[in-house]
Design a protein around this motif. Sequence first.
Motif, PDB file in Angstrom:
ATOM      1  N   ILE A   1      12.915  27.249  32.197  1.00  0.00           N
ATOM      2  CA  ILE A   1      12.206  26.096  32.755  1.00  0.00           C
ATOM      3  C   ILE A   1      11.236  26.542  33.846  1.00  0.00           C
ATOM      4  O   ILE A   1      11.621  27.239  34.791  1.00  0.00           O
ATOM      5  CB  ILE A   1      13.216  25.086  33.353  1.00  0.00           C
ATOM      6  CG1 ILE A   1      14.331  24.768  32.345  1.00  0.00           C
ATOM      7  CG2 ILE A   1      12.492  23.821  33.820  1.00  0.00           C
ATOM      8  CD1 ILE A   1      13.883  24.231  31.003  1.00  0.00           C
ATOM      9  N   ASP A   2       9.975  26.118  33.708  1.00  0.00           N
ATOM     10  CA  ASP A   2       8.969  26.520  34.690  1.00  0.00           C
ATOM     11  C   ASP A   2       7.942  25.417  34.877  1.00  0.00           C
ATOM     12  O   ASP A   2       8.098  24.304  34.355  1.00  0.00           O
ATOM     13  CB  ASP A   2       8.285  27.831  34.242  1.00  0.00           C
ATOM     14  CG  ASP A   2       7.604  27.677  32.892  1.00  0.00           C
ATOM     15  OD1 ASP A   2       6.904  26.653  32.677  1.00  0.00           O
ATOM     16  OD2 ASP A   2       7.747  28.566  32.035  1.00  0.00           O
ATOM     17  N   LYS A   3       6.923  25.714  35.632  1.00  0.00           N
ATOM     18  CA  LYS A   3       5.780  24.802  35.778  1.00  0.00           C
ATOM     19  C   LYS A   3       4.542  25.676  35.621  1.00  0.00           C
ATOM     20  O   LYS A   3       3.663  25.737  36.490  1.00  0.00           O
ATOM     21  CB  LYS A   3       5.863  24.100  37.149  1.00  0.00           C
ATOM     22  CG  LYS A   3       4.865  22.977  37.339  1.00  0.00           C
ATOM     23  CD  LYS A   3       5.187  21.715  36.535  1.00  0.00           C
ATOM     24  CE  LYS A   3       4.067  20.702  36.684  1.00  0.00           C
ATOM     25  NZ  LYS A   3       4.238  19.533  35.792  1.00  0.00           N
ATOM     26  N   ALA A   4       4.538  26.403  34.471  1.00  0.00           N
ATOM     27  CA  ALA A   4       3.516  27.424  34.248  1.00  0.00           C
ATOM     28  C   ALA A   4       2.124  26.829  34.061  1.00  0.00           C
ATOM     29  O   ALA A   4       1.129  27.549  34.143  1.00  0.00           O
ATOM     30  CB  ALA A   4       3.892  28.268  33.029  1.00  0.00           C
ATOM     31  N   ASN A   5       2.046  25.517  33.823  1.00  0.00           N
ATOM     32  CA  ASN A   5       0.731  24.891  33.664  1.00  0.00           C
ATOM     33  C   ASN A   5       0.035  24.661  35.005  1.00  0.00           C
ATOM     34  O   ASN A   5      -1.151  24.384  35.065  1.00  0.00           O
ATOM     35  CB  ASN A   5       0.853  23.557  32.894  1.00  0.00           C
ATOM     36  CG  ASN A   5       1.912  22.627  33.473  1.00  0.00           C
ATOM     37  OD1 ASN A   5       2.782  23.064  34.228  1.00  0.00           O
ATOM     38  ND2 ASN A   5       1.854  21.361  33.115  1.00  0.00           N
ATOM     39  N   VAL A   6       0.793  24.802  36.096  1.00  0.00           N
ATOM     40  CA  VAL A   6       0.221  24.541  37.423  1.00  0.00           C
ATOM     41  C   VAL A   6       0.437  25.705  38.398  1.00  0.00           C
ATOM     42  O   VAL A   6      -0.448  26.029  39.191  1.00  0.00           O
ATOM     43  CB  VAL A   6       0.830  23.252  38.031  1.00  0.00           C
ATOM     44  CG1 VAL A   6       0.268  22.994  39.418  1.00  0.00           C
ATOM     45  CG2 VAL A   6       0.574  22.047  37.126  1.00  0.00           C
ATOM     46  N   LEU A   7       1.640  26.307  38.343  1.00  0.00           N
ATOM     47  CA  LEU A   7       1.990  27.316  39.343  1.00  0.00           C
ATOM     48  C   LEU A   7       1.936  28.726  38.745  1.00  0.00           C
ATOM     49  O   LEU A   7       2.716  29.052  37.844  1.00  0.00           O
ATOM     50  CB  LEU A   7       3.401  27.037  39.885  1.00  0.00           C
ATOM     51  CG  LEU A   7       3.630  25.630  40.460  1.00  0.00           C
ATOM     52  CD1 LEU A   7       5.105  25.424  40.798  1.00  0.00           C
ATOM     53  CD2 LEU A   7       2.772  25.410  41.698  1.00  0.00           C
ATOM     54  N   GLU A   8       1.035  29.553  39.284  1.00  0.00           N
ATOM     55  CA  GLU A   8       0.872  30.907  38.781  1.00  0.00           C
ATOM     56  C   GLU A   8       2.188  31.676  38.798  1.00  0.00           C
ATOM     57  O   GLU A   8       2.520  32.438  37.900  1.00  0.00           O
ATOM     58  CB  GLU A   8      -0.145  31.699  39.627  1.00  0.00           C
ATOM     59  CG  GLU A   8      -1.583  31.274  39.461  1.00  0.00           C
ATOM     60  CD  GLU A   8      -1.985  30.114  40.373  1.00  0.00           C
ATOM     61  OE1 GLU A   8      -1.086  29.431  40.915  1.00  0.00           O
ATOM     62  OE2 GLU A   8      -3.193  29.888  40.547  1.00  0.00           O
ATOM     63  N   CYS A   9       2.935  31.477  39.907  1.00  0.00           N
ATOM     64  CA  CYS A   9       4.184  32.209  40.066  1.00  0.00           C
ATOM     65  C   CYS A   9       5.115  31.960  38.876  1.00  0.00           C
ATOM     66  O   CYS A   9       5.758  32.882  38.374  1.00  0.00           O
ATOM     67  CB  CYS A   9       4.839  31.778  41.375  1.00  0.00           C
ATOM     68  SG  CYS A   9       6.425  32.523  41.651  1.00  0.00           S
ATOM     69  N   THR A  10       5.156  30.707  38.401  1.00  0.00           N
ATOM     70  CA  THR A  10       6.052  30.446  37.278  1.00  0.00           C
ATOM     71  C   THR A  10       5.387  30.789  35.946  1.00  0.00           C
ATOM     72  O   THR A  10       6.060  30.848  34.920  1.00  0.00           O
ATOM     73  CB  THR A  10       6.598  28.998  37.277  1.00  0.00           C
ATOM     74  OG1 THR A  10       5.547  28.098  36.974  1.00  0.00           O
ATOM     75  CG2 THR A  10       7.239  28.654  38.609  1.00  0.00           C
ATOM     76  N   GLY A  11       4.082  31.034  35.968  1.00  0.00           N
ATOM     77  CA  GLY A  11       3.423  31.615  34.800  1.00  0.00           C
ATOM     78  C   GLY A  11       3.937  33.038  34.610  1.00  0.00           C
ATOM     79  O   GLY A  11       4.247  33.473  33.492  1.00  0.00           O
ATOM     80  N   LEU A  12       4.055  33.749  35.719  1.00  0.00           N
ATOM     81  CA  LEU A  12       4.627  35.096  35.679  1.00  0.00           C
ATOM     82  C   LEU A  12       6.080  35.025  35.207  1.00  0.00           C
ATOM     83  O   LEU A  12       6.533  35.833  34.397  1.00  0.00           O
ATOM     84  CB  LEU A  12       4.565  35.740  37.074  1.00  0.00           C
ATOM     85  CG  LEU A  12       5.164  37.144  37.173  1.00  0.00           C
ATOM     86  CD1 LEU A  12       4.359  38.165  36.384  1.00  0.00           C
ATOM     87  CD2 LEU A  12       5.294  37.585  38.642  1.00  0.00           C
TER      88      LEU A  12
ATOM     89  N   TYR B   1       8.454  22.856  30.493  1.00  0.00           N
ATOM     90  CA  TYR B   1       8.038  22.506  31.851  1.00  0.00           C
ATOM     91  C   TYR B   1       9.137  21.688  32.520  1.00  0.00           C
ATOM     92  O   TYR B   1       9.837  20.915  31.856  1.00  0.00           O
ATOM     93  CB  TYR B   1       6.733  21.707  31.841  1.00  0.00           C
ATOM     94  CG  TYR B   1       5.559  22.478  31.296  1.00  0.00           C
ATOM     95  CD1 TYR B   1       5.346  23.806  31.654  1.00  0.00           C
ATOM     96  CD2 TYR B   1       4.642  21.874  30.426  1.00  0.00           C
ATOM     97  CE1 TYR B   1       4.263  24.516  31.142  1.00  0.00           C
ATOM     98  CE2 TYR B   1       3.560  22.576  29.918  1.00  0.00           C
ATOM     99  CZ  TYR B   1       3.385  23.912  30.279  1.00  0.00           C
ATOM    100  OH  TYR B   1       2.321  24.609  29.782  1.00  0.00           O
ATOM    101  N   VAL B   2       9.226  21.819  33.822  1.00  0.00           N
ATOM    102  CA  VAL B   2      10.350  21.213  34.539  1.00  0.00           C
ATOM    103  C   VAL B   2      10.345  19.691  34.457  1.00  0.00           C
ATOM    104  O   VAL B   2      11.408  19.064  34.366  1.00  0.00           O
ATOM    105  CB  VAL B   2      10.401  21.725  36.001  1.00  0.00           C
ATOM    106  CG1 VAL B   2       9.153  21.329  36.780  1.00  0.00           C
ATOM    107  CG2 VAL B   2      11.652  21.227  36.713  1.00  0.00           C
TER     108      VAL B   2
END
Length: 363
Positions: free
Chosen positions: A192-203, A224-225
């Motif tokens: 679970i991440d927020k890779a569409n907004v937060l670079e850190c969770t893209g990583l 996404y969370v």
Amino acid sequence: MSQEFNITVLPGDGIGPEVIREAVKILKIIERKKNLKLNLTEAPVGGAGYEAAGHPLPDDTLKAAQSADAVLLGAVGGPKWETIDFSLRPERALLGLRSSLGLFANLRPAKIFAPLIEASTLKREVVEGLDIMVVRELTGGIYFGEPRGVETLADGTRRGVNTLVYTEPEIERIAKVAFDVAGKRNKNVFSIDKANVLECTGLWREVVTKVHADYQDITLSHMYVDNCAMQLVRNPKQFDVIVTTNMFGDILSDQASMLTGSIGMLPSASLGDGKAAMYEPIHGSAPDIAGQDIANPLATILSVGMMFKYSFNLEGVNTILEKVVDDVLAQGYRTGDIMSKGGKQVGCIAMGDRVAEELEKQL
Ligand code: IPM
Ligand code: MG
């Protein structure tokens, strides 16, 4: 020769001491029945630590935790300490224990006990058979990132900052834990991440995908969370293992817990690379019901079960303890938080006694 384990017991605040007392009852039975030697050392933590030594995590408490084979914690916090300096708040003790013991992996199982299906706010068909394991990263992310704090700007207004940060090794090691856990379950991981907004969770997403290459028998999906929060109430049974960041895990594990009827039911294990480990109920100190003998001790008792499974390699004890809790619930015994029509309402001590009695028979 009987096996010997050192357990540091940190009752903490609010209902902490009450639920811990019941868990210790259970530890004593396991000790005798399994012919073990359990050395229990109690120490103050949280608000109790602040009162005793002027710090939520007194040095002696930390030392006792560091030298133990396992730590059993009740809960920390209460209105009495809400106004003291941030660095001395009871909650800092939890964060301090997690980071100084290197407990980066937090396992929070949300499993429904069949007799409690009616206690869930969701429909029977949605939650029946539910068994989710939330693997929450616990020593990184926005909880620990720098810079942090509140500063006053030149114009006199203030600016608050926290920083979401993850390194590749931090993501790799928690991903491995999640895939290993899934390997012993239904082999299905949602990251679970927020890779569409937060670079850190893209990583985060990239690294989890990379680690997955070594686990071809496990299915990995990304979500996404916000969608995950929605899916958890729409169709929670699609989840087996959820792996996520510190803060998303904090939020989603509370949500997952409520699917099972009560947050008062859920145990947790916090693990690292070495032997250090901490076990605690995921509920808080509930100061509003403290001292009234109405708290639910089952989450703490189930945390004892996790201790035997993950720290002492005695998984059978956990299996029996889970069954005993299920049986006591099936007999109709309920604390207030899980009370439903036809239940026999009991207090914290009586619930502990019921589990103890049943464990005497079954272990
Ligand atoms: C938890 C709690 C803690 C957290 C608080 C009390 C610091 O909510 O263990 O989930 O946010 O991690
Ligand atoms: Mg929480």
